[in-house]
Design an enzyme around this catalytic site. Structure first.
Site, PDB file in Angstrom:
ATOM      1  N   TRP A  16     -10.360 -36.958  39.875  1.00 35.48           N
ATOM      2  CA  TRP A  16     -11.595 -36.863  39.084  1.00 35.48           C
ATOM      3  C   TRP A  16     -12.314 -38.211  39.235  1.00 35.48           C
ATOM      4  O   TRP A  16     -11.715 -39.261  38.959  1.00 35.48           O
ATOM      5  CB  TRP A  16     -11.202 -36.609  37.624  1.00 35.48           C
TER       6      TRP A  16
ATOM      7  N   ASP B  49      -2.878 -37.301  32.781  1.00 32.91           N
ATOM      8  CA  ASP B  49      -4.171 -36.806  32.300  1.00 32.91           C
ATOM      9  C   ASP B  49      -4.047 -35.284  32.212  1.00 32.91           C
ATOM     10  O   ASP B  49      -3.865 -34.609  33.223  1.00 32.91           O
ATOM     11  CB  ASP B  49      -5.258 -37.220  33.303  1.00 32.91           C
TER      12      ASP B  49
ATOM     13  N   ALA C  25      -5.949 -32.021  30.994  1.00 35.16           N
ATOM     14  CA  ALA C  25      -7.238 -31.514  30.479  1.00 35.16           C
ATOM     15  C   ALA C  25      -7.355 -30.001  30.535  1.00 35.16           C
ATOM     16  O   ALA C  25      -8.340 -29.450  30.042  1.00 35.16           O
ATOM     17  CB  ALA C  25      -8.386 -32.152  31.249  1.00 35.16           C
TER      18      ALA C  25
ATOM     19  N   LYS D  30     -11.600 -28.249  27.049  1.00 36.36           N
ATOM     20  CA  LYS D  30     -11.625 -26.995  27.814  1.00 36.36           C
ATOM     21  C   LYS D  30     -10.815 -25.910  27.128  1.00 36.36           C
ATOM     22  O   LYS D  30     -11.294 -24.802  26.940  1.00 36.36           O
ATOM     23  CB  LYS D  30     -11.070 -27.210  29.223  1.00 36.36           C
TER      24      LYS D  30
HETATM   25  C1  LMR Z   1     -15.463 -32.052  35.316  1.00 36.09           C
HETATM   26  O1  LMR Z   1     -14.693 -32.617  36.110  1.00 36.09           O
HETATM   27  O2  LMR Z   1     -16.403 -31.345  35.699  1.00 36.09           O
HETATM   28  C2  LMR Z   1     -15.236 -32.189  33.845  1.00 36.09           C
HETATM   29  O3  LMR Z   1     -14.076 -32.892  33.603  1.00 36.09           O
HETATM   30  C3  LMR Z   1     -16.424 -32.709  33.130  1.00 36.09           C
HETATM   31  C4  LMR Z   1     -16.635 -34.174  33.328  1.00 36.09           C
HETATM   32  O4  LMR Z   1     -16.725 -34.864  32.315  1.00 36.09           O
HETATM   33  O5  LMR Z   1     -16.716 -34.641  34.474  1.00 36.09           O
END
Ligand code: LMR
Length: 393
Positions: free
Chosen positions: A127, A208, A210, A243
């Site tokens: 990410w 992490d 999510a 989420k």
């Molecule tokens: C994403 O990766 O789209 C989500 O985790 C939202 C974000 O905050 O980037």
């Protein structure tokens, strides 16, 4: 004064939201930011959340401050949900934080305070906000190999070889499940291998989490993490409720820190209080109390479990539909990996030229590395997407 500020680079995922919103074409498809959308294209408020909010509206008699660690029932409930009995109640401390990002941020701050020289090992790819935040906070980071573009699955040999270079007191950041952006995940035995490496080399794992529940199920998705938690001397978790409770804008997250030596726990808890005080003081209460209301009420908990399962099943059904539609439209099995991946995202392996062509010529928006949000699709848009992809290949 502020004219001295420098322009900051835009976050790619969030910039895409703006581009999509200003696109005037009527037929357009947003597969950028990770939000779940139902078959009507809406990100609904979960029933359990609405009901818990109604309970709270009646029950809440004060909006005075709670405490620097936030709602402690919420923290305990989240520990149960995530780690269950892999960690005893005496071997962890926790704090509420604003969302997964807030939780990651507070752990990064503690790492910096504890040892500014350490390196945080992050997956390649990951990410994008992981590296942005680490850079912003002035922490060292290195990438470990993670994903094989050829096979569409985890390159575990490469990952393991790179992680051997981590030094004592470094940190390995892992995705608890439903890896973002690739959708490719470690098997339980690979979690075990990494746990052994952490233990052997004195490296701390940080997880992490999510998307718990969006892959194989609420318990199944954290099997590897729970095994690791039971094995390693210490572990930190940054978890998001954005989420799986669908409360994105309410900013609800939790930091959990586990240590087999419980003597260090009070100091960690004190430091969590301190970093909260120094950043935002008290974490926002409403969303966390909604979550704890759900977790402690048998009926609401059951209803939430069912809703999370429903989302998981719909994502997995969409994965299959998309795989089949792409097979038909491209006359190849190139995208067969879609059903091996789990969670909201998959990385399609398209070039940046193809990603741009999809946006400009077909109004299909995906992140530049060809990550798509599967949970943003529905049966009609699967066909639209597959035809568009076939045209740019
Ligand atoms: C994403 O990766 O789209 C989500 O985790 C939202 C974000 O905050 O980037």
């Amino acid at each position: 004064m502020f004219e001295l500020l420098k322009e900051q680079p835009a976050d790619n995922i969030l910039a895409l939201m703006g581009m999509y919103a200003s696109d005037k074409r009527t037929k357009k498809l947003d597969l950028g930011v990770g939000v779940y959308r139902n078959s009507d294209g809406i990100t609904p408020i979960m029933d359990a959340v609405k009901k818990a909010e109604n309970v709270l509206i009646k029950k809440q008699i004060s909006k005075s401050y709670v405490g620097l660690l936030g709602n402690l029932d919420f923290v305990t409930g989240m520990k149960e949900l995530i780690l269950s009995n892999s960690i005893s109640d005496y071997n962890y401390v926790g704090a509420q934080a604003p969302g997964g990002t807030g939780s990651l941020h507070q752990i990064f701050l503690l790492l910096k305070q504890a040892n500014p020289e350490l390196t945080v090992w992050i997956s390649n790819p990951t990410w994008p906000n992981h590296s942005s935040m680490l850079k912003h906070l002035g922490l060292n980071f290195s990438y470990y190999r993670y994903f094989s573009e050829q096979t569409g699955i985890v390159d575990f040999d490469g990952m393991f070889a790179d992680l051997q270079q981590a030094k004592q007191n470094d940190v390995i950041l892992l995705h608890g499940c439903c890896h973002n952006p690739t959708g490719a995940n470690l098997t339980v035995s690979q979690w075990e291998e990494v746990a052994k490496l952490c233990e052997r080399d004195g490296v701390m794992p940080m997880v992490d989490l999510a998307y718990q529940g969006f892959g194989h199920g609420l318990n199944e998705d954290v099997e590897g993490l729970r095994l690791m938690a039971s094995m390693v001397p210490e572990l930190a978790v940054a978890a998001s409720c954005s989420k799986n409770f669908g409360i994105y804008r309410d900013r609800v997250g939790v930091v959990l820190y586990c240590n087999k030596d419980n003597q260090v726990l009070p100091i960690v808890s004190g430091n969590l209080k301190s970093v909260n005080r120094l950043t935002y003081s008290f974490p926002p209460d409403w969303g966390a109390t909604v979550v704890s209301t759900i977790l402690y009420d048998k009926n609401l908990r059951q209803s939430w479990d069912n809703e999370v399962n429903g989302i998981k099943n719909s994502i997995n059904a969409l994965r299959l539909e998309l795989k089949n539609a792409l097979r038909r439209c491209t006359k190849s099995d190139r995208f067969a990996f879609l059903t091996d991946h789990t969670g909201m995202f998959s990385r399609l392996g398209l070039s940046s030229k193809q990603v741009i062509a999809l946006r400009q010529e077909h109004a299909v928006y995906m992140v530049g590395d060809s990550r798509i949000n599967i949970a943003g699709l529905n049966s009609q848009t699967v066909e639209f997407l597959s035809n568009a992809i076939a045209k740019v290949l």
